[in-house]
Enzyme design. Structure first.
Site, mmCIF file in Angstrom:
data_model
loop_
_atom_site.group_PDB
_atom_site.id
_atom_site.type_symbol
_atom_site.label_atom_id
_atom_site.label_comp_id
_atom_site.label_asym_id
_atom_site.label_seq_id
_atom_site.Cartn_x
_atom_site.Cartn_y
_atom_site.Cartn_z
ATOM 1 N N CYS A 12 -3.617 13.323 56.944
ATOM 2 C CA CYS A 12 -2.437 13.478 56.531
ATOM 3 C C CYS A 12 -1.839 12.147 55.896
ATOM 4 O O CYS A 12 -2.452 10.837 56.213
ATOM 5 C CB CYS A 12 -1.238 13.769 57.690
ATOM 6 S SG CYS A 12 -0.593 12.459 58.859
ATOM 7 N N GLY B 266 -14.075 28.713 56.139
ATOM 8 C CA GLY B 266 -14.928 30.060 56.208
ATOM 9 C C GLY B 266 -16.189 29.701 55.250
ATOM 10 O O GLY B 266 -16.451 28.613 54.712
ATOM 11 N N ASN C 292 -7.361 12.899 63.403
ATOM 12 C CA ASN C 292 -7.166 13.765 62.253
ATOM 13 C C ASN C 292 -6.394 12.791 61.226
ATOM 14 O O ASN C 292 -5.145 12.693 61.179
ATOM 15 C CB ASN C 292 -6.233 15.032 62.623
ATOM 16 C CG ASN C 292 -6.221 16.046 61.331
ATOM 17 O OD1 ASN C 292 -6.677 15.620 60.464
ATOM 18 N ND2 ASN C 292 -5.867 17.101 61.715
ATOM 19 N N ASN D 101 -7.583 15.985 69.797
ATOM 20 C CA ASN D 101 -7.293 15.673 68.497
ATOM 21 C C ASN D 101 -5.827 15.367 68.261
ATOM 22 O O ASN D 101 -4.854 15.856 68.815
ATOM 23 C CB ASN D 101 -7.799 17.044 67.489
ATOM 24 C CG ASN D 101 -7.514 16.808 65.955
ATOM 25 O OD1 ASN D 101 -6.401 16.528 65.547
ATOM 26 N ND2 ASN D 101 -8.488 16.855 65.402
ATOM 27 N N GLY E 107 -18.048 23.656 58.810
ATOM 28 C CA GLY E 107 -17.637 24.116 57.597
ATOM 29 C C GLY E 107 -18.429 25.445 57.312
ATOM 30 O O GLY E 107 -19.474 25.509 57.058
ATOM 31 N N GLY E 108 -17.681 26.817 57.601
ATOM 32 C CA GLY E 108 -18.169 27.995 57.317
ATOM 33 C C GLY E 108 -19.435 28.480 58.222
ATOM 34 O O GLY E 108 -20.100 29.281 58.058
ATOM 35 N N ASN F 251 -5.333 28.373 55.275
ATOM 36 C CA ASN F 251 -4.149 28.224 56.397
ATOM 37 C C ASN F 251 -3.309 27.106 55.968
ATOM 38 O O ASN F 251 -3.653 26.230 55.150
ATOM 39 C CB ASN F 251 -4.863 27.825 57.693
ATOM 40 C CG ASN F 251 -5.006 26.537 57.998
ATOM 41 O OD1 ASN F 251 -4.113 25.657 58.247
ATOM 42 N ND2 ASN F 251 -6.386 26.099 57.695
ATOM 43 N N SER G 252 -11.396 21.862 65.728
ATOM 44 C CA SER G 252 -9.809 21.909 65.924
ATOM 45 C C SER G 252 -8.958 22.685 65.431
ATOM 46 O O SER G 252 -8.882 23.006 64.366
ATOM 47 C CB SER G 252 -9.127 20.206 65.957
ATOM 48 O OG SER G 252 -7.853 20.178 66.092
ATOM 49 N N GLY H 154 0.714 23.661 59.670
ATOM 50 C CA GLY H 154 1.707 22.776 59.702
ATOM 51 C C GLY H 154 1.862 21.999 61.038
ATOM 52 O O GLY H 154 3.031 21.710 61.403
HETATM 53 O O1 RRO Z 1 -1.903 22.583 61.118
HETATM 54 C C1 RRO Z 1 -2.670 22.705 59.938
HETATM 55 O O2 RRO Z 1 -1.886 23.561 59.044
HETATM 56 C C2 RRO Z 1 -3.798 22.238 59.757
HETATM 57 C C3 RRO Z 1 -4.373 20.975 60.047
HETATM 58 BR BR1 RRO Z 1 -3.358 19.822 61.425
HETATM 59 C C4 RRO Z 1 -5.717 20.655 59.829
HETATM 60 O O3 RRO Z 1 -6.195 19.479 59.952
HETATM 61 N N1 RRO Z 1 -6.342 21.197 58.865
HETATM 62 C C5 RRO Z 1 -6.105 22.684 58.426
HETATM 63 O O4 RRO Z 1 -6.540 23.245 57.820
HETATM 64 N N2 RRO Z 1 -4.704 23.078 59.002
#
Ligand code: RRO
Length: 294
Positions: free
Chosen positions: A135, A221, A132, A104, A247-248, A74, A22, A77
């Site tokens: 959070c 990665g 997901n 997702n 994962g990677g 990353n 995703s 957000g």
């Molecule tokens: O959007 C993101 O910053 C983000 C999400 Br929702 C996630 O589930 N995993 C990720 O690495 N970045």
């Protein structure tokens, strides 16, 4: 070359086991850039959307990326159009793709997740939903997917709302991911996917302040490949529902390793930023690796 590795996942027939992670492949933008060739030779056996939230979101302030020696971090957000925007704008585009669609979703409370599951689960264009759970629940302060009881309570609320397959996307930032997977299975999840990104941080070399606009970020990665493999193997020991391992993954051998560890499907994420056709390449390499045993 057409890859033929027929796979059934939660009752959905797929041409091969390679899907996107995703948020790592924007099918609408890719179609704009590559045209209908993308539709004819879609790199993945199913398409997983970026996370949809109830309300539209701008996402985190820049910078949003930091390159690592063996990967990427990353802090995007969750920018997205929100549920109404997704239904009006993105869903019709995603429904035109030649592969099953997995949407997702993420909510900041169980009620929000319930709203997303009810609305999207009712759409015939949607083959499955991925939750997901990385959070925090604003009501309890606990990350929904880091605590088995939170995960079970979420599933208890949303399981009755749809007959579509529910995939719980596990976070590796939990003390016991197999316990969370077990809780998800016991509460009615049809599958689990893992790993999401590992929490990390980088400092601005000039100022010493956090580089990413969001403060911390998610590491992905090749750097996380061994962690993902270990977590997939541990979860496979605990649950009987299918696993989407990721994962990677950058090669067919990486994909085969995750299948050997117990995954049914394999997600490709960060590698698609380097090579937008990575999904097709890895599916072809996987077919060769399984045939030749090398
Ligand atoms: O959007 C993101 O910053 C983000 C999400 Br929702 C996630 O589930 N995993 C990720 O690495 N970045």
């Amino acid at each position: 070359m057409t890859v033929s590795l027929p796979t059934t996942f939660c009752g959905i027939d797929l041409a091969h086991p390679i899907v996107n992670g995703s948020g790592t492949f924007d099918a609408i933008a890719a179609r704009r850039v590559f045209g209908d060739a993308l539709i004819e030779r879609f790199p993945f056996a199913a398409f997983v959307s970026k996370t949809v939230t109830v309300e539209a979101r701008e996402g985190n302030p820049p910078p949003r990326l930091w390159e690592l020696p063996a990967g990427l971090m990353n802090s995007i957000g969750l920018p997205n159009r929100g549920l109404d925007g997704y239904l009006a704008h993105d869903l019709p585009e995603h429904a035109r793709l030649p592969v099953p669609l997995v949407v997702n979703v993420m909510g900041f409370s169980r009620a929000e997740v319930a709203r997303l599951v009810a609305a999207l689960g009712a759409r015939e264009e949607v083959a499955a939903l991925e939750l997901n759970v990385s959070c925090p629940n604003v009501e309890t302060g606990l990350v929904m997917g880091a605590d088995p009881d939170e995960t079970a309570a979420l599933l208890a609320d949303v399981r009755p709302l749809t007959a579509k397959p529910l995939i719980v996307k596990l976070t590796p930032n939990a003390s016991d991911p197999p316990a969370v997977a077990q809780a998800a299975q016991d509460a009615g999840a049809d599958a689990v996917s893992l790993v999401n990104t590992l929490r990390g941080m980088a400092l601005d070399p000039q100022t010493g302040a956090p580089w990413l606009g969001g403060g911390t970020g998610g590491v992905s990665g090749p750097a996380v490949r061994a962690v993902a493999l270990a977590q997939v193997a541990a979860v496979a020991e605990r649950v009987t529902i299918p696993i989407v391992g990721m994962g990677g993954v950058a090669s067919g051998r990486d994909a085969r390793d995750l299948l050997r560890a117990g995954a049914t499907l394999v997600g490709v994420g960060t590698e698609s930023f380097r090579d937008p056709a990575a999904g097709s390449r890895i599916a072809g390499e996987l077919e060769d690796a399984l045939r030749t045993g090398v």
